[in-house]
Design an enzyme around this catalytic site. Sequence first.
Site, PDB file in Angstrom:
ATOM      1  CG  ASP A  50       3.606  -4.330  -6.418  1.00  9.94           C
ATOM      2  OD1 ASP A  50       4.200  -3.969  -5.389  1.00  9.94           O
ATOM      3  OD2 ASP A  50       2.385  -4.542  -6.466  1.00  9.94           O
ATOM      4  CE  LYS A  82       8.120   1.942  -6.971  1.00  7.16           C
ATOM      5  NZ  LYS A  82       7.122   0.973  -7.376  1.00  7.16           N
ATOM      6  N   GLY A  86       6.401  -1.619  -0.372  1.00  4.45           N
ATOM      7  CA  GLY A  86       7.199  -2.784  -0.007  1.00  4.45           C
ATOM      8  C   GLY A  86       8.259  -2.980  -1.074  1.00  4.45           C
ATOM      9  CG  HIS A  87      10.480  -0.113  -2.462  1.00 12.33           C
ATOM     10  ND1 HIS A  87      10.867   1.195  -2.469  1.00 12.33           N
ATOM     11  CD2 HIS A  87       9.273  -0.145  -3.069  1.00 12.33           C
ATOM     12  CE1 HIS A  87       9.922   1.924  -3.053  1.00 12.33           C
ATOM     13  NE2 HIS A  87       8.953   1.129  -3.415  1.00 12.33           N
ATOM     14  CD  GLN A 100       2.736   3.744  -2.758  1.00  8.83           C
ATOM     15  OE1 GLN A 100       3.009   4.918  -2.677  1.00  8.83           O
ATOM     16  NE2 GLN A 100       3.038   2.889  -1.803  1.00  8.83           N
TER      17      GLN A 100
HETATM   18  P1  IMP Z   1      -3.404   2.419  -0.165  1.00  6.01           P
HETATM   19  O1  IMP Z   1      -2.179   3.064  -0.694  1.00  6.01           O
HETATM   20  O2  IMP Z   1      -3.155   1.464   0.956  1.00  6.01           O
HETATM   21  O3  IMP Z   1      -4.480   3.423   0.162  1.00  6.01           O
HETATM   22  O4  IMP Z   1      -4.027   1.507  -1.347  1.00  6.01           O
HETATM   23  C1  IMP Z   1      -4.600   2.077  -2.521  1.00  6.01           C
HETATM   24  C2  IMP Z   1      -4.287   1.235  -3.740  1.00  6.01           C
HETATM   25  O5  IMP Z   1      -2.893   1.309  -4.017  1.00  6.01           O
HETATM   26  C3  IMP Z   1      -4.586  -0.256  -3.575  1.00  6.01           C
HETATM   27  O6  IMP Z   1      -5.009  -0.772  -4.825  1.00  6.01           O
HETATM   28  C4  IMP Z   1      -3.263  -0.859  -3.190  1.00  6.01           C
HETATM   29  O7  IMP Z   1      -3.160  -2.214  -3.539  1.00  6.01           O
HETATM   30  C5  IMP Z   1      -2.331   0.005  -4.044  1.00  6.01           C
HETATM   31  N1  IMP Z   1      -0.976   0.101  -3.496  1.00  6.01           N
HETATM   32  C6  IMP Z   1      -0.571   0.837  -2.443  1.00  6.01           C
HETATM   33  N2  IMP Z   1       0.738   0.698  -2.246  1.00  6.01           N
HETATM   34  C7  IMP Z   1       1.191  -0.127  -3.197  1.00  6.01           C
HETATM   35  C8  IMP Z   1       2.494  -0.610  -3.543  1.00  6.01           C
HETATM   36  O8  IMP Z   1       3.516  -0.294  -2.916  1.00  6.01           O
HETATM   37  N3  IMP Z   1       2.545  -1.456  -4.612  1.00  6.01           N
HETATM   38  C9  IMP Z   1       1.448  -1.779  -5.332  1.00  6.01           C
HETATM   39  N4  IMP Z   1       0.236  -1.345  -5.057  1.00  6.01           N
HETATM   40  C10 IMP Z   1       0.095  -0.518  -4.000  1.00  6.01           C
END
Ligand code: IMP
Length: 424
Positions: free
Chosen positions: A13, A16, A40-41, A224
């Site tokens: 977040d 990017k 989520g971009h 991420q």
């Molecule tokens: P997962 O990727 O759904 O397995 O989540 C694992 C961790 O990564 C959690 O803390 C999510 O909130 C975080 N996370 C996954 N994708 C994103 C992203 O695109 N932005 C911010 N945090 C993310």
Amino acid sequence: MPATLVVGAQWGDEGKGKVIDVLTAEADVVVRYQGGSNAGHTVVVGAETYVLHLIPSGMLYPGKMNVIGNGVVVDPARLVEEIDTFKARGIDVESRLLLSDLAHVTLPYHKRLDEAREAKRGSDKIGTTHQGIGPTYSDKYGRVGIKVGDLADEADFTEKVRRNLEEKNAFFREYYHAPEMSMEEVLGPYRAYWPRLKGLVRNTIPYLRDELKAGKRILLEGAQGTLLDVDFGTYPYVSASHPTAGGSSAGSGIPPRAIVRVVGVVKAYTTRVGAGPLPTELPAEEQERLRMVGREYGATTGRARRCGWFDAVVVRRAVDVNGLTEVAVTKLDILDHLDEVPVCVAYRYRGQELTEFPTRTEVVAECEPVYRMLPGWKSPTSGIRRWADLPANAKGYIETLQSLMGVTVSIVSIGPRRDEIIRV
Ligand code: IMP
């Protein structure tokens, strides 16, 4: 032509989407290399706001090609939904999107497993996005995963699903006490997805090789962030992939030596969604203020993001493992109202001062930030387009971050729109 990589240097977040969108103007092909629909971009083009989950951000520029690389985990249901959303908004997706046949597929049992595992962890939840990301990568590395290319052979796909579902159902039944899934629940919708997706599927390795050879400019889009990397992040409070520079080659088939420019994206402060340590996290009331001004709510889940000040210890970890060649600082304008802006320069841990990000998450959780206070600039920056026109204290803030990171800041973003950018 060498490739450029954009990576998140905090916990995701960082903005990017906006930086990638700006750099796409100078690219021909945009490639996603890891993660899945957990990303989520957000990109704002004129009066329109787009949130991209699986489709690379280059889709918003006419004429640019977009590749979902082998390292991405693809939920066909979400991809078809996203394609339809774009088409409804008048964007021609199919002629500009390629999907690697080596990418692994997220199926409904992965999502149910994600939810069941989280529920079982009780108060020790990771706070995943429930998109089935961890279970899909577990199957990949457990060598039972199903690839996009496997969807082409219905008999083979059905047999692989049967085998996997047998195992997953045993877990649902015996361990998680969650409802089992039938073959039809899994396969039913997929019969409709394959005809929609098959025209996009490609061996993207020779495609990208030939584009590089032809001198095309390739932009690798990380999702991420570094501190969510399964190795370099705050394990187990991480995602299941490698958002870092190393992952960009493994997840795309582009050789590491082709990637010469590595742009790290940092927010002018720090946020994270989900559980896990956040050393500069603010007390609830101050956090709420920053969250309101910065509109810090997850683009995928809508969850409130946790907020804290800029943490140079975190970003130095990102500088090291990604070999950042430059940094883009986003959301500087969110700090416009502050009298003073704290920056974390080190941690205090059991009486010691630490300047390296600790490898053990339990240690990070006990760290207290050591702050340097910088004077605020107390004037709006969103209308500014030239570095020279920024208030002296805003420049001083960026210069301090630069010297703490040891990397040059090349872009400062001062609003969500494409034009709200300062090239330093
Ligand atoms: P997962 O990727 O759904 O397995 O989540 C694992 C961790 O990564 C959690 O803390 C999510 O909130 C975080 N996370 C996954 N994708 C994103 C992203 O695109 N932005 C911010 N945090 C993310």
